[in-house]
Design a protein around this motif. Structure first.
Motif, short mmCIF file in Angstrom:
data_model
loop_
_atom_site.label_atom_id
_atom_site.label_comp_id
_atom_site.label_asym_id
_atom_site.label_seq_id
_atom_site.Cartn_x
_atom_site.Cartn_y
_atom_site.Cartn_z
N GLU A 257 0.85 -1.19 0.00
CA GLU A 257 0.00 0.00 0.00
C GLU A 257 0.88 1.24 0.00
OE1 GLU A 257 -4.21 -1.05 2.15
OE2 GLU A 257 -2.64 -0.20 3.38
N CYS A 258 0.29 2.34 -0.42
CA CYS A 258 0.97 3.63 -0.40
C CYS A 258 0.20 4.51 0.58
CB CYS A 258 0.98 4.22 -1.81
SG CYS A 258 -0.67 4.64 -2.38
N PRO A 259 0.58 5.77 0.75
CA PRO A 259 -0.17 6.61 1.70
C PRO A 259 -1.67 6.71 1.39
CG PRO A 259 1.91 7.64 1.16
CD PRO A 259 1.81 6.44 0.27
N TYR A 264 -2.76 -2.29 -3.58
CA TYR A 264 -1.34 -2.59 -3.48
C TYR A 264 -0.63 -2.22 -4.79
CZ TYR A 264 -3.11 -5.59 0.27
OH TYR A 264 -3.73 -6.07 1.38
N HIS A 265 0.35 -1.33 -4.72
CA HIS A 265 1.16 -1.04 -5.90
C HIS A 265 2.02 -2.24 -6.21
CE1 HIS A 265 0.41 3.20 -6.70
NE2 HIS A 265 0.34 3.40 -5.39
N ILE A 266 2.03 -2.65 -7.48
CA ILE A 266 2.86 -3.80 -7.84
C ILE A 266 4.08 -3.34 -8.63
CG2 ILE A 266 1.13 -5.62 -7.71
CD1 ILE A 266 0.53 -5.23 -10.62
N PRO A 313 -6.01 6.14 -11.75
CA PRO A 313 -4.65 6.45 -11.29
C PRO A 313 -4.63 6.76 -9.80
CG PRO A 313 -5.45 8.08 -12.91
CD PRO A 313 -6.55 7.12 -12.69
N CYS A 314 -3.53 6.38 -9.16
CA CYS A 314 -3.42 6.60 -7.72
C CYS A 314 -3.11 8.07 -7.44
CB CYS A 314 -2.31 5.74 -7.14
SG CYS A 314 -2.33 5.74 -5.34
N THR A 315 -3.45 8.51 -6.26
CA THR A 315 -3.20 9.91 -5.89
C THR A 315 -1.78 10.10 -5.35
OG1 THR A 315 -4.20 9.38 -3.77
CG2 THR A 315 -5.60 10.47 -5.40
N CYS A 316 -1.04 9.00 -5.13
CA CYS A 316 0.33 9.15 -4.62
C CYS A 316 1.30 9.36 -5.77
CB CYS A 316 0.72 7.94 -3.76
SG CYS A 316 1.35 6.54 -4.70
N VAL A 317 2.60 9.46 -5.46
CA VAL A 317 3.59 9.78 -6.50
C VAL A 317 3.85 8.60 -7.45
CG1 VAL A 317 4.79 11.58 -5.22
CG2 VAL A 317 5.50 9.19 -4.94
#
Ligand SMILES: [Zn+2]
Length: 443
Positions: A257-259, A264-266, A313-317
């Protein structure tokens, strides 16, 4: 060619520099990922066909000409399964000399699955895992403690490999009782905890009474955690709880996981993930191929975990890194909970020769508050005393499955018993032995 260029750039300029790697990860255009994956996949197939007796044999049996294989789809219905790992000697999978070995903690059968690695592979996976932890805010100045089980399991080594790159102060507590952990770690001022979810709940209950200390974040792995439990733990510690997802077959790393805590980012450069037998809702079984492993690579390994790709798309970097949804369940009957990795076989050894009950029994994993409860649903024969049956079952857990008994003593789960008269449980032809009734609670 693209792959080679990326590798040369990676080794020459980025190497072990975690902050730089994390930055580079944000620059990667998603468009180059498929080309690199295809190239690595093709190399993987040629590599295992040459070096692994298992794959050489299986490709021949299935009439697969590896020269025609460019993508996972080209392999049709060829997969590697957990049964393959159990039923063949581990040496048949090896393509190089192993240096580290782990076993899966599952209990679907008496035969374990062995997975081997080299130290070099572990160091590489640590380097990549470090980026995920850096993304969560872990820095060299942080003080880390882990309470992972060390017996045959890779999780603590996965963590160690990542911390070797980040350089944090780290103490291994291992899976000791949460009360002992609480008493012994207070002096150290640890601000990042790596733990198993069920164990964390007990620690949190202790901390609720005796007080918490400032924590930057808590990272859990090894089993799923419901959102309600996450909220409970986060509120008590006033911090974030992040989850990692992996299997021993991947050295514990499939995604993190990210913030944003939304999936789960793979790592698409090292793992080629597919979702097969996909339903209308996109959920299906996760299948993966290892793209960088040299010792024991796996081709289209069936994880048995049910998940889907998250498209938005994820909101993290880490925008380019695809995400998998939280695991919804398992494709077979296996259930992962506070008692361990359960399967019908697990309970057969407890219930099948118990004279007071009929052969029709069912075990349900249910959620009581923040804890898993193992609910035995048993058909009692005439006038058999209930107390005696309950005592016999718990005694058998203690004597026959010491690992689970240890979790019971750590209060990671509870037992409950429901008794009915004979003939009540079976409604159809087949009686499902083990049911996971917590699934809805994970949503
Ligand atoms: Zn993210």
């Amino acid at each position: 060619m693209v792959t080679r260029l990326v590798e040369v750039f990676d080794n020459a300029f980025v190497a072990g520099n975690v902050p730089l790697r994390a930055k580079v990860a944000t620059w990667i255009p998603p468009s180059i990922v498929p080309a690199i994956q295809r190239d690595k996949f093709r190399r993987l197939i040629g590599y295992v066909a040459k070096r692994s007796p298992f794959y050489r044999r299986r490709f021949k049996e299935c009439g697969i000409d590896v020269r025609n294989v460019h993508t996972p789809e080209d392999l049709g219905d060829f997969f590697t399964t957990a049964e393959d790992l159990r039923n063949n000697p581990v040496e048949d999978f090896l393509c190089g000399r192993p240096e580290l070995g782990f076993e899966t903690t599952g209990t679907t059968s008496t035969t374990t699955k062995k997975v081997y690695f080299s130290r070099h592979e572990v160091a590489d996976m640590g380097r990549d895992g470090a980026i995920g932890l850096y993304n969560l805010g872990l820095r060299p100045s942080d003080r880390v403690v882990d309470a992972f089980d060390y017996s045959f399991w890779n999780a603590p080594f996965t963590l160690r490999a990542a911390l070797d790159r980040l350089g944090c102060f780290h103490v291994t507590a291992a899976k000791i009782p949460p009360t002992e952990f609480y008493d012994r770690v207070r002096d150290y001022q640890f601000n990042v905890l790596f733990v198993e979810p069920s164990w964390l709940v007990v620690l949190t209950e202790i901390a609720r009474v005796r007080g918490v200390w400032p924590v930057k974040f808590i990272y859990t792995g090894g089993e799923n955690m419901s959102e309600a439990t996450r909220r409970f733990v986060e509120a008590e510690w006033a911090t974030n709880v992040y989850m990692g997802y992996g299997q021993t077959e991947t050295f514990g790393q499939i995604g993190s996981e990210c913030p944003a805590k939304r999936g789960y980012h793979i790592d698409d450069f090292n793992l080629c993930c597919e979702i097969v037998d996909r339903g209308d809702d996109g959920y299906g079984e996760l299948v993966y191929s290892t793209l960088s492993r040299e010792i024991m690579p796996l081709v289209r390994y069936r994880s048995t975990d049910i998940t889907k790709f998250l498209d938005e798309p994820c909101t993290c970097v880490l925008k380019a890194a695809r995400r998998l949804a939280k695991i919804r369940g398992r494709s077979d009957e296996m259930v992962n909970c506070g008692m361990g990795n359960l399967s019908p076989w697990f309970f057969e050894q407890l219930l099948d020769d118990l004279p007071e009950i009929t052969p029709d029994w069912q075990v349900a994993v249910v959620r009581t508050g923040n804890r898993d409860t193992i609910e035995f649903r048993l058909e009692l024969r005439d006038s058999a005393p209930i107390d005696q049956v309950q005592q016999a079952v718990t005694r058998r857990v203690r004597e026959r499955i010491p690992d689970s008994w240890r979790n019971y003593e750590l209060k990671l789960f509870e037992f409950d018993f429901r008794f009915t008269s004979p003939g009540q449980l079976r409604s159809g032809r087949k009686l499902r032995r083990l049911v996971d009734e917590r699934v809805r609670a994970w949503e």
